[in-house]
Design a protein around this motif. Structure first.
Motif, mmCIF file in Angstrom:
data_model
loop_
_atom_site.group_PDB
_atom_site.id
_atom_site.type_symbol
_atom_site.label_atom_id
_atom_site.label_comp_id
_atom_site.label_asym_id
_atom_site.label_seq_id
_atom_site.Cartn_x
_atom_site.Cartn_y
_atom_site.Cartn_z
ATOM 1 N N UNK A 16 33.356 29.696 -19.499
ATOM 2 C CA UNK A 16 32.576 28.778 -20.331
ATOM 3 C C UNK A 16 31.125 29.227 -20.368
ATOM 4 N N UNK A 17 30.437 28.799 -21.398
ATOM 5 C CA UNK A 17 29.027 29.133 -21.575
ATOM 6 C C UNK A 17 28.215 28.743 -20.338
ATOM 7 N N UNK A 18 28.398 27.516 -19.858
ATOM 8 C CA UNK A 18 27.623 27.035 -18.707
ATOM 9 C C UNK A 18 27.925 27.813 -17.432
ATOM 10 N N UNK A 19 29.116 28.364 -17.320
ATOM 11 C CA UNK A 19 29.501 29.089 -16.105
ATOM 12 C C UNK A 19 28.976 30.522 -16.074
ATOM 13 N N UNK A 20 28.646 31.087 -17.230
ATOM 14 C CA UNK A 20 28.294 32.507 -17.264
ATOM 15 C C UNK A 20 26.920 32.808 -17.869
ATOM 16 N N UNK A 21 26.430 31.963 -18.753
ATOM 17 C CA UNK A 21 25.196 32.282 -19.463
ATOM 18 C C UNK A 21 23.954 32.110 -18.590
#
Length: 189
Positions: free
Chosen positions: A66-71
């Protein structure tokens, strides 16, 4: 390649019968040499662009997380560029609505550094990614498994660990002065 002696040598070698792997290596070396300045010539530039927030999100999610997990966007809110000891691009937000040219590196030249800050007003950088080699922009595309978008445009997924030790990714676009071959096509030793 724009290096007269190399161009002449390549033309002479074209007439020789040589094994296909050697022929491919010479062709790859010719492509690389065409994308870097010759000895004594002025350094080339590499324009660095922050990709817009939507594109950052899309590319982050392509990693399978997910975006929140990697960005890096939720963690570091601004970014700046340095070459040697000089700031070559003032701090900019990491999540622009449209792609934004951040600044340019030159190569060969001093070390390059991409510095991240938690907030736009932070005095000290939180994380940075540095290449201490005169060919820093080229090393950044190699060490970060960049993908050539087209011609001389590359998407560079810079990775840094957050305070909890998780890998975060921030995507920049590099526009080299001259086209370079895909990473898989660079000659090996």
């Amino acid at each position: 390649t724009s290096i007269a002696r190399v161009d002449e040598a390549i033309q002479r070698l074209a007439w020789l019968k040589m094994p296909e792997p050697l022929r491919k290596w010479i062709g790859a070396a010719d492509q690389v040499l065409g994308g870097i300045p010759s000895k004594g010539a002025a350094p080339f530039t590499c324009e660095v662009t922050i990709l817009n927030a939507e594109w950052q999100k899309d590319l982050s999610e392509r990693t399978g997380k997910t975006f929140d997990a990697v960005s890096a966007l939720p963690i570091w809110r601004s970014v700046a560029l340095f070459q040697g000891k000089d700031m070559v691009a003032k701090r900019q937000p990491t999540d622009p609505k449209e792609d934004k040219v951040l600044g340019s590196f030159t190569y060969p030249a001093g070390a390059v550094r991409v510095a991240f800050y938690k907030t736009p007003s932070d005095v000290n950088e939180s994380r940075s990614i540095e290449e201490a080699d005169p060919w820093g922009p080229l090393l950044l595309i190699h060490r970060n498994s960049a993908q050539r978008k087209e011609g001389n445009l590359w998407i560079v997924p810079l990775q840094a660990k957050d305070a909890k030790g998780f890998d975060r990714v921030f995507f920049l676009q590099f526009k080299f002065e001259k086209p370079l071959p895909d990473l898989k096509d660079w000659p090996a030793r």
